[in-house]
Write an enzyme that holds these catalytic residues in place. Structure first.
Site, short mmCIF file in Angstrom:
data_model
loop_
_atom_site.label_atom_id
_atom_site.label_comp_id
_atom_site.label_asym_id
_atom_site.label_seq_id
_atom_site.Cartn_x
_atom_site.Cartn_y
_atom_site.Cartn_z
N LYS A 112 0.82 -1.21 0.00
CA LYS A 112 0.00 0.00 0.00
C LYS A 112 0.86 1.27 0.00
O LYS A 112 0.40 2.33 -0.42
CB LYS A 112 -0.97 -0.01 1.18
C1 LIG Z 1 -4.54 -4.44 0.82
C2 LIG Z 1 -3.76 -5.69 0.72
C3 LIG Z 1 -4.07 -6.70 -0.23
C4 LIG Z 1 -5.28 -6.63 -1.13
O1 LIG Z 1 -5.17 -5.67 -2.14
P1 LIG Z 1 -6.47 -5.16 -2.91
O2 LIG Z 1 -6.02 -4.05 -3.76
O3 LIG Z 1 -7.44 -4.71 -1.82
O4 LIG Z 1 -7.02 -6.32 -3.67
C5 LIG Z 1 -3.24 -7.81 -0.30
N1 LIG Z 1 -2.17 -7.95 0.53
C6 LIG Z 1 -1.86 -7.01 1.45
C7 LIG Z 1 -0.69 -7.23 2.33
C8 LIG Z 1 -2.63 -5.85 1.57
O5 LIG Z 1 -2.29 -4.94 2.50
#
Ligand SMILES: *Cc1c(COP(=O)(O)O)cnc(C)c1O
Length: 472
Positions: A112
């Site tokens: 993120k």
């Molecule tokens: C947010 C997140 C995801 C999922 O990603 P999306 O874009 O919501 O599908 C997967 N792995 C981790 C570690 C995350 O923080």
């Protein structure tokens, strides 16, 4: 570039308005009016370029005419200079033709960061051009909150308030948020659970006066700015593996469908992706929808990959809209049925189009644990449970015709207990986080009461009466 809403009733907006508002006024999600094309020659040239140069080539296509090139380049360079790997998003080969794309070299060790670091600087720039301030409010069960706080802590036109359930995040997760002492950062520990935090945030956003008085804005994954920043690493990884001359499969651990939708955008822009593989944990609403045509909400099952423990996958609406050939009316009727009965059936045409680009599969908790152990035993490579979901499913679906890249969305040290349980090995925190257990913390503890949260924000946000404030 102009942006349209999936629900068809909001005005068409430009790039800056799209990013600042996040959600469209009709409740829909924004999509670009068309996909800019990256030629084969240009994709080939990416092989010799830095991550930030590739990011500029992609992102500038969407904000031409609204953000000056020099400023954009500067925002991009600043966003990725505190990533600890020189390639920003490197790839690692774990088995013949099976690669892992490491997206966790940012300040909070989660993918993120890639989007949030960019979005925060972009929003701050747009606000300062317009002489405005904004207030970011969000609820977190752990990970999104720290990525947002790290990204917004130096953005002076924005104050950020993050609610977390008191004593219900891990100590590391809490400290990643509360040890950030910048004056525009406010951690609120709510005496309640995550749902209580989310409910309070929702209450604040639905209070029209409060929302406009304090220019509330969200940072959840439906903001186009976040998706946009994620398109970049698909091109980077593709170029690393010989695109445009070789096809590639991507296997993506999926929750809210933001990350994998960015992969779909890359494909539409010209990257030769064969399949995008939706990898889910036991919360498999998407795998069921793609494989049996019924999108149906079930109960959330807690797993060792909590960022994918979701009921509704919000960004799926974007794909649905495109696969309905932008028929907003039909999209709205499916969304209504979802709201009323918790399910809808995908129209045959839409399903056929989706299945041309996407495969989907889920992994059980046991499969995830075994994958963590096996990859460690065979390759001496530790993976976190989210990444393990992707690798497990990539192994099930890969074939000889195509290279495959699994996305690694979190550093194993973010989930030390789950990783140790599965592999027997405790992952080590990188040196720059090693002192986190000894740092000073700042947070406000509040009862589970939206009005008290409102008061606290009203006392501390600088966005109130901003016209006067900035003029005077
Ligand atoms: C947010 C997140 C995801 C999922 O990603 P999306 O874009 O919501 O599908 C997967 N792995 C981790 C570690 C995350 O923080």
């Amino acid at each position: 570039m102009k942006f349209i809403s999936t629900r068809g009733k909001a005005p068409i907006v430009g790039f800056c308005d799209c990013v600042l508002s996040g959600l469209a006024s009709d409740g829909g999600l924004y999509l670009p009016q068309f996909w800019p094309q990256i030629s084969e020659t240009e994709i080939a040239s990416f092989a010799n370029k830095q991550f930030t140069q590739i990011a500029f080539a992609i992102i500038s296509r969407f904000c031409e005419g609204e953000i000056n090139n020099e400023i954009l380049a500067n925002i991009i360079n600043k966003s990725y200079e505190n990533f600890t790997h020189p390639s920003v998003t490197p790839i690692v080969e774990i088995a013949p033709s099976h690669f892992v794309l490491e997206l966790f070299h940012g300040p909070t060790l989660a993918f993120k960061d890639v989007a949030m670091q960019f979005l925060a600087r972009l929003m701050n720039h747009i606000l300062s051009e317009q002489n405005k301030r904004a207030t970011i409010i969000g609820a977190t069960s752990g990970d999104t909150g720290s990525a947002a706080i790290e990204a917004f802590k130096e953005q002076d036109n924005i104050d950020i308030f993050i609610l977390h359930p008191k004593d219900r995040t891990s100590e590391i997760q809490r400290r990643q948020m509360t040890t950030v002492l910048n004056k525009n950062v406010f951690n609120i520990a709510i005496k309640g659970n995550f749902d209580d935090c989310q409910k309070i945030v929702k209450d604040l956003f639905t209070d029209e006066n409060f929302r406009t008085d304090f220019s509330l804005s969200g940072v959840n994954s439906i903001n186009w700015g976040r998706i946009l920043a994620q398109i970049t690493y698909y091109f980077k990884a593709g170029a690393d593996l010989g695109a445009p001359f070789r096809e590639i499969d991507f296997c993506v651990p999926t929750g809210n469908f933001g990350d994998i939708f960015a992969g779909y955008a890359a494909k539409k822009m010209g990257l030769p992706i064969r399949h995008l593989i939706i990898a889910t944990n036991e919360n498999d609403i998407l795998a069921r929808a793609i494989n049996n045509g019924r999108y149906e909400i079930a109960k959330v099952i807690p797993t060792s990959s909590p960022s994918m423990d979701i009921q509704i996958s919000s960004n799926f609406e974007r794909l649905l809209f495109l696969s309905l050939e932008k028929d907003a009316e039909q999209l709205c009727s499916l969304m209504n049925s979802l709201k009323q009965s918790g399910k809808f059936t995908l129209p045959q045409n839409a399903l056929r189009r989706i299945r041309k680009d996407f495969l989907a599969k889920s992994a059980t908790q046991e499969e995830v644990n075994k994958t963590i152990a096996r990859i460690y035993d065979n390759s001496n490579y530790l993976i976190d449970p989210h990444t393990a979901v992707a690798i497990n499913i990539a192994e099930k679906l890969k074939d000889d015709k195509c290279q495959i890249i699994s996305l690694a969305t979190a550093h194993p040290a973010k989930f030390p207990d789950a990783v140790k349980n599965a592999s027997g090995k405790t992952p080590k925190l990188p040196a720059f986080l090693a002192d986190i257990l000894y740092k000073e913390e700042k947070m406000q503890i509040l009862p589970n009461d939206a009005n008290l949260v409102k008061n606290f924000i009203a006392q501390n946000s600088r966005a109130k009466n901003q016209q006067n404030q900035l003029r005077g």
